[in-house]
Design a protein around this motif. Sequence first.
Motif, short mmCIF file in Angstrom:
data_model
loop_
_atom_site.label_atom_id
_atom_site.label_comp_id
_atom_site.label_asym_id
_atom_site.label_seq_id
_atom_site.Cartn_x
_atom_site.Cartn_y
_atom_site.Cartn_z
N VAL A 117 0.83 -1.20 0.00
CA VAL A 117 0.00 0.00 0.00
C VAL A 117 0.87 1.26 0.00
CG1 VAL A 117 -1.75 1.32 1.25
CG2 VAL A 117 -1.91 -1.18 1.15
N LYS A 118 1.81 1.33 0.92
CA LYS A 118 2.69 2.50 1.03
C LYS A 118 3.77 2.51 -0.03
CE LYS A 118 2.01 2.90 6.04
NZ LYS A 118 2.69 2.90 7.37
N ARG A 119 4.00 1.36 -0.69
CA ARG A 119 5.06 1.22 -1.69
C ARG A 119 6.41 1.59 -1.09
NH1 ARG A 119 2.46 -1.95 -4.87
NH2 ARG A 119 3.95 -1.61 -6.56
N GLN A 120 6.61 1.17 0.17
CA GLN A 120 7.85 1.44 0.88
C GLN A 120 8.45 0.14 1.39
OE1 GLN A 120 6.75 4.16 3.98
NE2 GLN A 120 6.70 5.95 2.64
N LEU A 121 9.78 0.08 1.42
CA LEU A 121 10.46 -1.07 1.99
C LEU A 121 10.30 -1.07 3.50
CD1 LEU A 121 13.72 -0.93 -0.14
CD2 LEU A 121 11.68 -2.32 -0.54
N VAL A 122 10.20 -2.27 4.08
CA VAL A 122 10.01 -2.40 5.52
C VAL A 122 11.04 -3.37 6.08
CG1 VAL A 122 7.53 -1.95 5.32
CG2 VAL A 122 8.36 -4.31 5.25
N SER A 123 11.17 -3.35 7.41
CA SER A 123 12.04 -4.31 8.07
C SER A 123 11.51 -5.72 7.86
CB SER A 123 12.12 -4.00 9.57
OG SER A 123 12.66 -2.71 9.79
N VAL A 124 12.39 -6.68 7.87
CA VAL A 124 11.97 -8.07 7.67
C VAL A 124 11.05 -8.47 8.83
CG1 VAL A 124 12.72 -10.45 7.38
CG2 VAL A 124 14.14 -8.57 6.51
N PRO A 125 9.81 -8.86 8.53
CA PRO A 125 8.86 -9.19 9.61
C PRO A 125 9.25 -10.46 10.36
CG PRO A 125 7.91 -9.65 7.45
CD PRO A 125 9.19 -8.94 7.19
N ASP A 126 8.71 -10.59 11.56
CA ASP A 126 9.09 -11.70 12.45
C ASP A 126 8.78 -13.06 11.85
OD1 ASP A 126 10.00 -9.89 14.29
OD2 ASP A 126 8.18 -9.91 15.52
N PHE A 127 7.66 -13.19 11.11
CA PHE A 127 7.29 -14.51 10.60
C PHE A 127 8.27 -15.00 9.53
CE2 PHE A 127 5.26 -11.90 7.41
CZ PHE A 127 5.21 -12.67 6.25
N ILE A 128 8.99 -14.07 8.89
CA ILE A 128 10.06 -14.47 7.97
C ILE A 128 11.34 -14.73 8.75
CG2 ILE A 128 11.53 -13.73 6.04
CD1 ILE A 128 9.17 -12.19 4.93
N MET A 129 11.63 -13.89 9.73
CA MET A 129 12.82 -14.09 10.56
C MET A 129 12.76 -15.41 11.32
SD MET A 129 14.89 -11.55 10.06
CE MET A 129 15.99 -11.59 11.49
N ALA A 130 11.55 -15.90 11.55
CA ALA A 130 11.40 -17.16 12.29
C ALA A 130 11.87 -18.36 11.49
CB ALA A 130 9.93 -17.34 12.70
N VAL A 131 12.01 -18.19 10.17
CA VAL A 131 12.53 -19.28 9.33
C VAL A 131 14.05 -19.20 9.36
CG1 VAL A 131 12.56 -20.31 7.04
CG2 VAL A 131 10.49 -19.14 7.85
N GLU A 132 14.65 -20.12 10.05
CA GLU A 132 16.10 -20.12 10.24
C GLU A 132 16.81 -20.44 8.92
OE1 GLU A 132 19.52 -22.60 12.76
OE2 GLU A 132 17.39 -22.90 13.17
N VAL A 133 17.81 -19.63 8.60
CA VAL A 133 18.55 -19.84 7.35
C VAL A 133 19.53 -20.99 7.53
CG1 VAL A 133 20.20 -18.84 5.73
CG2 VAL A 133 18.32 -17.45 6.62
N VAL A 134 19.33 -22.04 6.72
CA VAL A 134 20.24 -23.19 6.72
C VAL A 134 20.63 -23.44 5.27
CG1 VAL A 134 20.56 -25.60 7.34
CG2 VAL A 134 19.05 -24.18 8.72
N PRO A 135 21.73 -22.85 4.80
CA PRO A 135 22.10 -22.98 3.39
C PRO A 135 22.17 -24.43 2.95
CG PRO A 135 23.48 -21.35 4.48
CD PRO A 135 22.70 -22.04 5.56
N GLY A 136 21.59 -24.72 1.78
CA GLY A 136 21.62 -26.08 1.26
C GLY A 136 22.93 -26.43 0.61
N SER A 137 23.70 -25.43 0.21
CA SER A 137 25.00 -25.64 -0.42
C SER A 137 25.93 -24.51 0.01
CB SER A 137 24.85 -25.65 -1.95
OG SER A 137 23.99 -26.67 -2.39
N GLU A 138 27.17 -24.63 -0.37
CA GLU A 138 28.13 -23.56 -0.06
C GLU A 138 27.64 -22.25 -0.67
OE1 GLU A 138 31.45 -21.88 1.64
OE2 GLU A 138 30.72 -23.95 1.85
N PRO A 139 27.45 -21.20 0.14
CA PRO A 139 26.90 -19.96 -0.41
C PRO A 139 27.86 -19.29 -1.37
CG PRO A 139 27.58 -19.65 1.87
CD PRO A 139 27.68 -21.12 1.59
N LEU A 140 27.32 -18.66 -2.39
CA LEU A 140 28.11 -17.88 -3.33
C LEU A 140 28.45 -16.54 -2.70
CD1 LEU A 140 25.98 -18.60 -6.52
CD2 LEU A 140 28.12 -19.71 -5.87
#
Length: 251
Positions: A117-140
């Motif tokens: 609606v505001k067409r503005q970038l926002v901080s990453v919401p908690d429900f996304i932050m709750a997904v723990e990043v576990v890289p599947g391969s060596e990151p580029l």
Amino acid sequence: MKSRAGESEFTVRSNEIDYRGQATMPALVGYMQEAAWENTANLGISMYDLLERGLTWVLQRMRVEMFRYPAHNDKITVETWASGRERVFLHRDFRIYNQARELLGQATSVWLVMDVVKRQLVSVPDFIMAVEVVPGSEPLPFAKGKLPQLQAVQHEQQIPVRWHDIDLNRHVTNTRYLQWALDTLPLDLLEQNQLQQLDIIFKSESILGDTVTSAAAPATEGENVYLHQLTSQATGKELVQAQTAWRKLES
């Protein structure tokens, strides 16, 4: 919840190839975005999940390196995974394989979250932050740093934004920007060379009714490296900045 890598399979279709019978770069970027969508859907953070909360994903940058291009009717697999986080920047990597599991290309990308609606970038919401990043391969290596600024324009075209250029976010889809950037290059470059590396930054959005100016010029004389810039005639904003590197085709 822990993130996990995803794999999506695609068949290169006739409307996604160039005159050499190989997949175009916009088509390959489209495959990677589709694979990212499927992976985020399995994690409960797809674009549809975000839209229900008044949010959406926005691709901010993508760096692609192709070693070999798939051809018409080839079956390919795109592997993708969340590769890291930095403040509001969410990183996602890709690898493209053929049926023999040979690596054809790879890419790294940066994503942001926008309020629709505001067409503005926002901080990453908690429900996304709750997904723990576990890289599947060596990151580029993350796509960072500035690209050289286009100075003396040598090639330019004006493109009106039409209905079929608009995506689910109601702005020009990023693969269309990429297509416009590449289409501005001279014909002999496109016919005699193949795109080897792409680094593209999406800076602002353009909407229906706008006209986009696509400009390009060699980065350094004698080298097959080009700089690109797309700007909005309506707002004067820089929409896209990119750099492409080309490999001479064998005769």
